[in-house]
Design a protein around this motif. Structure first.
Motif, PDB file in Angstrom:
ATOM      1  N   LYS A 194     -15.645  17.253 -35.815  1.00 42.17           N
ATOM      2  CA  LYS A 194     -15.782  18.422 -36.686  1.00 42.17           C
ATOM      3  C   LYS A 194     -14.483  18.813 -37.391  1.00 42.17           C
ATOM      4  O   LYS A 194     -14.515  19.280 -38.533  1.00 42.17           O
ATOM      5  CB  LYS A 194     -16.273  19.614 -35.854  1.00 42.17           C
ATOM      6  CG  LYS A 194     -16.741  20.793 -36.695  1.00 42.17           C
ATOM      7  CD  LYS A 194     -18.003  20.456 -37.471  1.00 42.17           C
ATOM      8  CE  LYS A 194     -18.535  21.665 -38.213  1.00 42.17           C
ATOM      9  NZ  LYS A 194     -19.771  21.355 -38.949  1.00 42.17           N
ATOM     10  N   THR A 195     -13.356  18.630 -36.729  1.00 40.62           N
ATOM     11  CA  THR A 195     -12.119  19.203 -37.252  1.00 40.62           C
ATOM     12  C   THR A 195     -11.131  18.187 -37.796  1.00 40.62           C
ATOM     13  O   THR A 195     -10.267  18.549 -38.585  1.00 40.62           O
ATOM     14  CB  THR A 195     -11.400  20.020 -36.160  1.00 40.62           C
ATOM     15  OG1 THR A 195     -10.984  19.134 -35.104  1.00 40.62           O
ATOM     16  CG2 THR A 195     -12.318  21.085 -35.602  1.00 40.62           C
TER      17      THR A 195
ATOM     18  N   LEU B  70     -19.678  24.427 -32.981  1.00 40.44           N
ATOM     19  CA  LEU B  70     -19.127  23.517 -33.979  1.00 40.44           C
ATOM     20  C   LEU B  70     -20.199  22.944 -34.883  1.00 40.44           C
ATOM     21  O   LEU B  70     -19.991  22.730 -36.074  1.00 40.44           O
ATOM     22  CB  LEU B  70     -18.380  22.368 -33.285  1.00 40.44           C
ATOM     23  CG  LEU B  70     -17.037  22.712 -32.640  1.00 40.44           C
ATOM     24  CD1 LEU B  70     -16.543  21.539 -31.806  1.00 40.44           C
ATOM     25  CD2 LEU B  70     -16.009  23.074 -33.703  1.00 40.44           C
TER      26      LEU B  70
ATOM     27  N   PRO C 142      -7.979  21.562 -29.543  1.00 36.98           N
ATOM     28  CA  PRO C 142      -8.575  21.375 -30.876  1.00 36.98           C
ATOM     29  C   PRO C 142      -7.542  21.204 -31.981  1.00 36.98           C
ATOM     30  O   PRO C 142      -7.732  20.386 -32.894  1.00 36.98           O
ATOM     31  CB  PRO C 142      -9.399  22.655 -31.067  1.00 36.98           C
ATOM     32  CG  PRO C 142      -9.744  23.078 -29.688  1.00 36.98           C
ATOM     33  CD  PRO C 142      -8.549  22.741 -28.857  1.00 36.98           C
TER      34      PRO C 142
ATOM     35  N   ALA D  20      -7.006  17.845 -34.318  1.00 37.02           N
ATOM     36  CA  ALA D  20      -7.014  17.947 -35.779  1.00 37.02           C
ATOM     37  C   ALA D  20      -5.770  17.327 -36.402  1.00 37.02           C
ATOM     38  O   ALA D  20      -5.802  16.883 -37.552  1.00 37.02           O
ATOM     39  CB  ALA D  20      -7.142  19.409 -36.192  1.00 37.02           C
TER      40      ALA D  20
END
Length: 350
Positions: free
Chosen positions: A183-184, A299, A151, A155
């Motif tokens: 999402k990130t 998320l 993750p 990002a």
């Protein structure tokens, strides 16, 4: 942890393609050759079930198609200008042997196109995160730590490129990577690259190359015909007007078949998007399924409780209920320690 241990790594496009080649053709791309990084230009997500050669074509098509098109067009214009300047006028150029005109104005630009299409990425400086090279496939502990940090890697990526085939939505890890990016990631850059499209493009180009090579420009002049007999005259007529179209027709058969496959897979892709169901995604280890599904749901729906089925070691199905929380870490260290292995591709599977 990722910075301290140097887990975040990047490679060049050449390294990505090199690791997908047969082992005898690889040029040393490995985890040790990957450079430490704090960010990358592109995070590549893909399914390990798709053929390597199709992934290579998809990467070349995605990175080099624009460069190949521009280079080929510039070569055509440059060659035409040089011919006009050297000969003095367009009329003088038109009087040149047609085989020379074909070579200068057709075959050279085609050669430049193919050269840029397959090797244009060597001139680029983009950095990539590609799991086969950027994840240690030997040290199991480092591998688990790296996968836990995915993750953070996503990002810190400017864009995500998904090498799309029919199994991408069926793989839970691929869904996890896309969900984390949505999402990130601070960037909205998302590239969906169907791996079947380059095969159609190359086949279409090959059919035109075959057509061009089958034409003998000298036969267009009646003086080149052999009128010594009816048979020789027939052969000259056939070579002039029929050999090229017949060769093009034969070469277009695989091109047409690939075109139909392109439409078929594109429709399947749209159908999969419209009827996507996370619970249908496949995962080798059910322990991974529980953790990854919990993170994906966390998320997007932190307050929703969902139920899904897994099978225990005896094969019986038991209902698992997961209450996701906003402050739940992405695969905690304790959970990782409890997992005996991971469903992410192993070195043997690669």
């Amino acid at each position: 942890l990722a910075d301290a241990k140097g887990l975040f790594r990047c490679v060049s496009a050449h390294d990505v393609i090199s690791c997908l080649l047969p082992e005898i053709l690889r040029t040393g791309a490995s985890y040790r050759s990957a450079r430490r990084a704090t960010h990358v230009d592109c995070f590549v997500s893909h399914s390990w079930s798709s053929p390597r050669w199709m992934k290579i074509l998809a990467i070349c098509h995605h990175l080099n198609l624009g460069l190949a098109t521009v280079s080929s067009a510039m070569m055509s214009v440059l060659t035409a200008v040089i011919l006009v300047v050297s000969k003095g006028s367009f009329n003088d150029v038109a009087q040149m042997p047609q085989i020379q005109l074909y070579t200068y104005l057709v075959f050279w630009p085609m050669g430049v196109f193919l050269l840029a299409y397959f090797f244009g990425h060597l001139c680029g400086s983009k950095t990539f995160w590609f799991d086969q090279v950027c994840v240690d496939q030997v040290n199991a502990l480092v591998k688990v730590q790296t996968l836990r940090a995915i993750p953070a890697f996503i990002a810190q990526s400017k864009e995500m490129t998904v090498l799309w085939d029919d199994t991408v939505f069926e793989r839970l890890w691929c869904n996890y990577e896309v969900a984390v990016h949505a999402k990130t990631s601070a960037s909205c850059a998302f590239r969906l690259v169907p791996i079947w499209e380059p095969a159609w493009s190359v086949a279409w180009l090959a059919s035109w190359v075959a057509f061009g090579c089958s034409i003998d420009p000298s036969q267009r002049q009646l003086s080149a015909w052999d009128p010594s007999s009816e048979w020789s005259l027939f052969v000259s007529f056939w070579k002039t007007y029929y050999v090229g179209p017949v060769v093009f027709l034969v070469a277009s058969i695989p091109c047409a078949w690939l075109c139909l496959q392109r439409f078929k897979h594109h429709k399947l892709m749209l159908d999969q998007m419209s009827s996507f169901e996370l619970r249908d995604a496949k995962c080798t280890l059910e322990t991974d399924r529980i953790l990854i599904m919990e993170q994906i749901l966390g998320l997007f729906e932190p307050a929703v409780s969902v139920s899904f089925e897994t099978k225990d070691s005896t094969g019986s199905a038991e209902q698992q209920s997961t209450q996701t929380r906003e402050d739940h870490a992405l695969i905690s260290p304790r959970d990782i320690e409890e997992i005996q292995g991971t469903s992410y591709p192993t070195k043997d599977e690669i």
